[in-house]
Design an enzyme around this catalytic site. Structure first.
Site, PDB file in Angstrom:
ATOM      1  N   GLU D  57      60.498 -34.662 -37.206  1.00  0.00           N
ATOM      2  CA  GLU D  57      59.160 -34.790 -37.781  1.00  0.00           C
ATOM      3  C   GLU D  57      58.770 -33.596 -38.643  1.00  0.00           C
ATOM      4  O   GLU D  57      58.111 -33.758 -39.669  1.00  0.00           O
ATOM      5  CB  GLU D  57      58.114 -34.997 -36.675  1.00  0.00           C
ATOM      6  CG  GLU D  57      58.024 -36.427 -36.151  1.00  0.00           C
ATOM      7  CD  GLU D  57      59.195 -36.840 -35.293  1.00  0.00           C
ATOM      8  OE1 GLU D  57      59.986 -35.960 -34.883  1.00  0.00           O
ATOM      9  OE2 GLU D  57      59.352 -38.045 -35.026  1.00  0.00           O
ATOM     10  N   HIS D 124      52.674 -42.602 -26.383  1.00  0.00           N
ATOM     11  CA  HIS D 124      52.707 -43.604 -27.456  1.00  0.00           C
ATOM     12  C   HIS D 124      51.327 -44.232 -27.666  1.00  0.00           C
ATOM     13  O   HIS D 124      51.224 -45.324 -28.210  1.00  0.00           O
ATOM     14  CB  HIS D 124      53.706 -44.721 -27.147  1.00  0.00           C
ATOM     15  CG  HIS D 124      55.146 -44.353 -27.295  1.00  0.00           C
ATOM     16  ND1 HIS D 124      55.849 -43.667 -26.344  1.00  0.00           N
ATOM     17  CD2 HIS D 124      56.036 -44.570 -28.309  1.00  0.00           C
ATOM     18  CE1 HIS D 124      57.111 -43.500 -26.746  1.00  0.00           C
ATOM     19  NE2 HIS D 124      57.237 -44.033 -27.934  1.00  0.00           N
TER      20      HIS D 124
HETATM   21  C1  LIG Z   1      60.110 -36.593 -31.621  1.00  0.00           C
HETATM   22  C2  LIG Z   1      60.314 -38.054 -31.603  1.00  0.00           C
HETATM   23  N1  LIG Z   1      60.329 -38.746 -32.750  1.00  0.00           N
HETATM   24  C3  LIG Z   1      60.499 -40.081 -32.755  1.00  0.00           C
HETATM   25  C4  LIG Z   1      60.638 -40.777 -31.594  1.00  0.00           C
HETATM   26  C5  LIG Z   1      60.793 -42.302 -31.620  1.00  0.00           C
HETATM   27  N2  LIG Z   1      62.098 -42.634 -31.068  1.00  0.00           N
HETATM   28  C6  LIG Z   1      62.261 -42.960 -29.774  1.00  0.00           C
HETATM   29  S1  LIG Z   1      63.871 -43.067 -29.334  1.00  0.00           S
HETATM   30  C7  LIG Z   1      64.372 -42.751 -30.921  1.00  0.00           C
HETATM   31  C8  LIG Z   1      65.816 -42.682 -31.233  1.00  0.00           C
HETATM   32  C9  LIG Z   1      66.520 -41.754 -30.295  1.00  0.00           C
HETATM   33  O1  LIG Z   1      67.845 -41.654 -30.676  1.00  0.00           O
HETATM   34  P1  LIG Z   1      68.893 -40.844 -29.815  1.00  0.00           P
HETATM   35  O2  LIG Z   1      68.391 -39.469 -29.570  1.00  0.00           O
HETATM   36  O3  LIG Z   1      70.194 -40.980 -30.495  1.00  0.00           O
HETATM   37  O4  LIG Z   1      68.918 -41.584 -28.403  1.00  0.00           O
HETATM   38  P2  LIG Z   1      69.364 -43.106 -28.137  1.00  0.00           P
HETATM   39  O5  LIG Z   1      68.107 -43.894 -28.031  1.00  0.00           O
HETATM   40  O6  LIG Z   1      70.236 -43.545 -29.247  1.00  0.00           O
HETATM   41  O7  LIG Z   1      70.086 -43.077 -26.844  1.00  0.00           O
HETATM   42  C10 LIG Z   1      63.275 -42.556 -31.753  1.00  0.00           C
HETATM   43  C11 LIG Z   1      63.352 -42.278 -33.199  1.00  0.00           C
HETATM   44  C12 LIG Z   1      60.602 -40.025 -30.406  1.00  0.00           C
HETATM   45  N3  LIG Z   1      60.693 -40.616 -29.206  1.00  0.00           N
HETATM   46  N4  LIG Z   1      60.441 -38.688 -30.435  1.00  0.00           N
END
Ligand SMILES: Cc1ncc(C[n+]2csc(CCOP(=O)(O)OP(=O)(O)O)c2C)c(N)n1
Ligand SMILES: Cc1ncc(C[n+]2csc(CCOP(=O)(O)OP(=O)(O)O)c2C)c(N)n1
Ligand SMILES: [Mg+2]
Ligand SMILES: [Mg+2]
Lengths: 335, 321, 335, 321
Positions: D57, D124
């Site tokens: 972000e 959220h």
């Molecule tokens: C700081 C932040 N930005 C955006 C989000 C929205 N969001 C939730 S999970 C996610 C993807 C997470 O990806 P990763 O770290 O690869 O974990 P995965 O879900 O693939 O296991 C996003 C963008 C968040 N939770 N936190």
């Protein structure tokens, strides 16, 4: 591994006039800061005062690699970079003195200045906050199909921040035309490098972003220039960012209020023997590019410029108290 | 002793008393901190209780949270309160909700050197306590005197919740007072009547408290007896003290150094307008800094901040209402 | 360069009972999530529902390397890790159903849970926010002279955040006993890895922090275990953090509301053929450690546990509306 | 069209109109965004105007700032407004002060999907607009209707300052209204009388506006004619509209979904208590969410948020005052 040690000298590619211009800016930074330190101790500079003593080769060497339309996001020890990109010395002094003629018209202080109209992003205090912004400036160039490059400076301490990490990663993923110049001066305020990172070298961070990294002697202006010139060319050609670690030493306190007892004096002495300006002068003298006459002329010119600039700044009024509430919002985008 | 010394002494005595208390922050060990508050601590307590941290506010606050989760009592120093924006997620999301999510305590103190009149400009002078007052789960204190600097720091360290301790940089050396020895704890959530009066209530905190007291002195020379309330705690606010003084005097002037719009003064005014409405004999007036960033130029900053003259003027105007 | 590919198998060091216990937890995670998906489609789980389908070998392999007093800071696809460290299945279901019996008593939802009393830091939504906190937990152990290790999980997307960078750097500089387990499942929501990083591999970030990095097959529970066991031992011995990149694939949508049309179906098919549970079952069967009888017994046990847990959770009351304002502040630190 | 469609249409029409406008955020390209707002945009505008960003972000907002510095008009999508805490320095220090420091415009929009009743829980669902209302240099808007969702987004994109556009997730599909075609710009800083009345003024915004309107309907059945003011802009507030309605009715009830203490309602109440004091016939009453994190459980969230019944009760009580 993409990290290489840059040892090449690019001096050959520069004309004698260009070499002297580099020396001029290094000396001009030193002279302005020298004068400002005196002002500071006279109590005439409000707030903290930071110098780039020892950093002049980095500021000048890297900035000299930029083309006319390129962009800059400097930090707090790069005064020469601001000057080289069009900020006049008089406005620098007015900035230091919090006058109306300063770049921020007294709103912000010391080297927190810049001018977006000149393509210079003003630095703010939060370390590395400029790095994502520099990426965004490069993004705009890319979006418009302009072959412009953004060069940004930051310290060893700044590499520990989240802003730095996110900004570098963003630029790397989008292969944006950004040149990342790290001024590794061994300390972040009182914090020595080994308390800032456990990495063997900060340049080892580059592969983690999938970008080339190069380490150079930050006290050798031509080595810095060579590395920056290659990185600028790569960025301009769509090759994305490069991390250039310039190794130097902060030769004064963190700010002028800091007595930096935490820095071993032998360390300072060792680096003092490698003062970037003295090193470059010696080289230019040896190669016959800096004659005694040219030297005197340059020194005279600088001395005069500094005094004229300071006089202008001192004549610049204090900001008007009645204007305090103004200027928070733009009325139109002027386009 | 000075306000600064009071902070140092409180911190040192708590570290001597309780081995769980430790300090962590940038440049606080070898150097003793940007303001010298932890000078000598490294020698006395060693490198695992006086931790020189990298330049990384999110990590430093996060590490404090982690240590507090494990039962330590970390005191994390932000070099300037302005830099807390780099640690915002840790403060407002991780720490503030922790007890509510888990039922477990989170005894964390964030030391927040804040405020202006230090020629610091927009990024070394901010008063952003209202952000945290709008964040349930945090506590927020802001001592105005050396005594409260000590008393509130002891209370903050002993509190089982995350406490943001706003220490005013201008007061560090400006205030010098007698500070009670030993166990002098100022309870969080209790305001203090700094000056008794009947004509109106001036409600303030931090550096502005002293300007309010000076303004009240000036008004007293005109025969106006202003009561001055020092909030000391901003979250929770001392509702009883606020409503009590307003019910007594019928008028309220709120003064703070933070910018006006949506500052802590808004909450205080809203509280009064809702709960002490029937006692009000005049508008609830706020005096605060201009709605701009904090200017670096001393000339501009003087125009930016409420000044004694202005406060005295507002006291006279409200008294005459 | 400190990055090595871990290929060694540690199966030899584990007893048959331990191997079966690992399989049990992998299956238990799958069974609970399988059941929860049905509940979700019945509209009985409020909010979003996330699974760790495909991640079971990482959760189990890494967590199995911990000693009894060690600590955990998991993420949102590690259900087995929570179960292995003492959170009963019934409370997991109660958490999913927002009941009073859930770990957060309805305050937070889905896998945002934990229990500091059990040494499990609850996960919050902000990606990688746990990483600095895990470092702080390790710091407290170090301060007290306890030889405890903190293991934390995070995703490929999370490595782009400032929190991750700052937390890893902090742990590295202080050589804290932290094990950093990266669950590289190729995607962060819809964002593929090459839009998240330009690095050749995420494990290439390790040298930038001066810590060892190792990449393992995240679908091979014993490979994960071997790497984690080595990292836990190193951390416990004062060797500081290790980054373990576990390569796997997210086999379902980001959450159950996501149809993940952005993932090529061939990619999913290729990884489906390497399901971590099926791979491990095959191996245990081939080596004679999973007899048909033991298999049936384990499946029966799991089925029964899941139904009992769900029944308990369904009998757990909704949180009392009148309690809404309670529990924001701790009254005492209970020590 | 729905509130969500109004946002999409406004965004699309601005991108068609002005080549400087582009969108940047996590999962907004190939996937079309977590809520599908930018579905189809990648195909229409290509990958340099619809930028799928890494999970970062601070970088994403910072990149938006950098592009705005260069004269582009970025619209940065936060996937959920809650995640803005990771970009706080960029928003409140870098962007908010930029014009003031440089004299140059910074035409940046941050799209902030916020608010509860989406079973999102504490990370959220937050309504943290007050943090930004306390940050001079930013503008903050919060449309309650599909029409204003369009009109304020057009205004935000064309504004030369950083604007935080708080779009309420619960309203995305809940609200469906006629939206004027074409150039329908809602000026920033202008509130809207959503319902005329004389007995008292109910002041609200966002999702709660609709609850207030329902409560006003209920009160009307008891013969109480409540005026309902939709703030729409939170910074700057429409002082004239707020003071105007209160001067007309003599009473104010402020309702918001954000938690009570130091929320935007405090500023509105303080403004009224200071500037409309002489018109007041009763206390300035605030109804807001409980001072806790946002609970995930729908049962708890219903108890957390102001409900129509409660608002109607407050209207009756204040009317009877
Ligand atoms: C700081 C932040 N930005 C955006 C989000 C929205 N969001 C939730 S999970 C996610 C993807 C997470 O990806 P990763 O770290 O690869 O974990 P995965 O879900 O693939 O296991 C996003 C963008 C968040 N939770 N936190
Ligand atoms: C986010 C943040 N935290 C703390 C500070 C306080 N501070 C100002 S400069 C500095 C050290 C910077 O070190 P480095 O990046 O190495 O630059 P140098 O001053 O050594 O050139 C610190 C800690 C700051 N400006 N920003
Ligand atoms: Mg440095
Ligand atoms: Mg992933």
């Amino acid at each position: 591994m993409s990290t290489i040690e840059a040892t090449s000298r690019a001096g050959d590619a520069l004309t004698p006039g260009e070499l002297l211009e580099m020396l001029y800016y290094m000396r001009l930074q030193r002279a302005i800061e020298d004068r400002a330190i005196k002002l500071y101790y006279q109590g005439r500079i409000p707030g903290a005062y930071f110098t780039g003593w020892g950093h002049e080769a980095i500021a000048v060497g890297a900035t000299y690699a930029l083309g006319p339309a390129d962009l800059l996001a400097p930090m707090h020890r790069d005064l020469a970079a601001y000057l080289m990109r069009g900020i006049p010395a008089r406005r620098v002094f007015a900035q230091f003195l919090d006058r109306e003629g300063g770049l921020t018209r007294g709103r912000d202080g010391n080297i927190h200045m810049g001018d977006p109209r000149l393509g210079i992003l003003p630095f703010i205090s939060h370390m590395a906050a400029s790095v994502p912004v520099a990426a965004g400036m490069a993004l705009a160039c890319r979006q418009r199909g302009q072959a412009r490059v953004v060069l940004t400076f930051f310290g060893d301490g700044a590499t520990s921040t989240g802003a730095w990490h996110e900004g570098v990663n963003f630029a790397a993923v989008l292969r944006l035309p950004v040149v990342l110049v790290l001024e590794n001066n061994q300390y972040a305020y009182s914090t020595p490098l080994d308390r800032q990172t456990a990495a063997r070298a900060l340049v080892d961070k580059a592969p983690g972003y999938g970008i080339p990294g190069v380490a150079v002697d930050g006290n050798d202006v031509l080595a810095v220039y060579a590395a920056a010139r290659a990185a600028v060319a790569r960025a301009r050609d769509g090759g994305g960012p490069t991390l250039i670690e310039c190794r130097t030493m902060r030769m004064r306190g963190h700010s002028e209020a800091d007595h930096f007892a935490y820095v071993p004096r032998e360390l300072l002495a060792a680096w003092a023997a490698r003062d970037p300006i003295a090193l470059f002068e010696r080289r230019l003298r040896e190669e016959g590019q800096l004659t005694a006459e040219a030297d005197r002329a340059m020194q005279g010119r600088i001395a005069q410029e500094v005094e004229e600039a300071l006089a202008w700044a001192e004549a610049s009024p204090e900001p008007a108290p009645a204007s305090v509430a103004e200027g928070v919002y733009a009325a139109s985008d002027g386009r | 002793m000075t306000y600064l010394e009071a902070i140092r002494e409180a911190l040192r005595s708590e570290m001597r008393r309780d081995p769980r208390v430790f300090v962590l922050g940038e440049d606080i060990g070898v150097h003793g901190g940007a303001f010298g508050i932890t000078k000598g601590f490294l020698d006395e307590f060693g490198p695992w209780r006086v931790i020189d941290a990298p330049l990384s506010e999110a990590a430093n606050v996060g590490a404090g949270i982690g240590a507090a989760v494990m039962g330590m009592r970390p005191v994390v120093e932000l070099q300037f309160a302005d830099f807390v924006t780099d640690a915002f997620t840790q403060v407002v999301n991780m720490a503030a909700t922790f007890h509510w999510r888990t039922g477990c305590p989170l005894p964390l103190v964030l030391r927040m050197p804040y405020g202006g009149d230090v020629k610091g400009g927009p990024f070394h002078s901010q008063c952003k306590e209202a952000w945290f007052v709008h964040t349930p789960g945090l506590k927020v204190v802001a001592p105005a005197t050396a005594g409260d600097a000590k008393g509130l720091l002891l209370a903050a360290i002993r509190d089982p919740n995350p406490v943001l301790y706003f220490e005013h940089k201008h007061l560090y050396r400006y205030r010098r007072e007698e500070v009670p020895d030993g166990e002098h704890v100022t309870p969080i959530g209790r305001a203090h009547v700094a000056r008794e009066g009947t004509a109106l209530s001036v409600i303030s905190y931090g550096w502005m408290l002293h300007k309010c007291l000076a303004a009240a002195d000036a008004a007293a020379r005109d025969g106006i007896a202003a009561e001055v309330l020092d909030l000391r705690s901003l979250l929770p606010l001392d509702r009883d003290a606020i409503l009590g003084t307003v019910r007594k005097t019928g008028k309220a002037l709120i003064v703070h150094e933070a910018t006006r719009t949506a500052g802590v003064g808004a909450e205080v005014a809203a509280l009064i307008a809702e709960e002490a409405f029937e006692s009000l004999d005049g508008p609830v007036v706020r005096l605060a800094s201009e709605d701009t960033p904090v200017p670096h130029s001393p000339v501009l900053e003087a125009a930016f901040q409420p000044q004694v003259e202005e406060i005295a003027g507002a006291i006279r105007a409200l008294a005459a209402y």
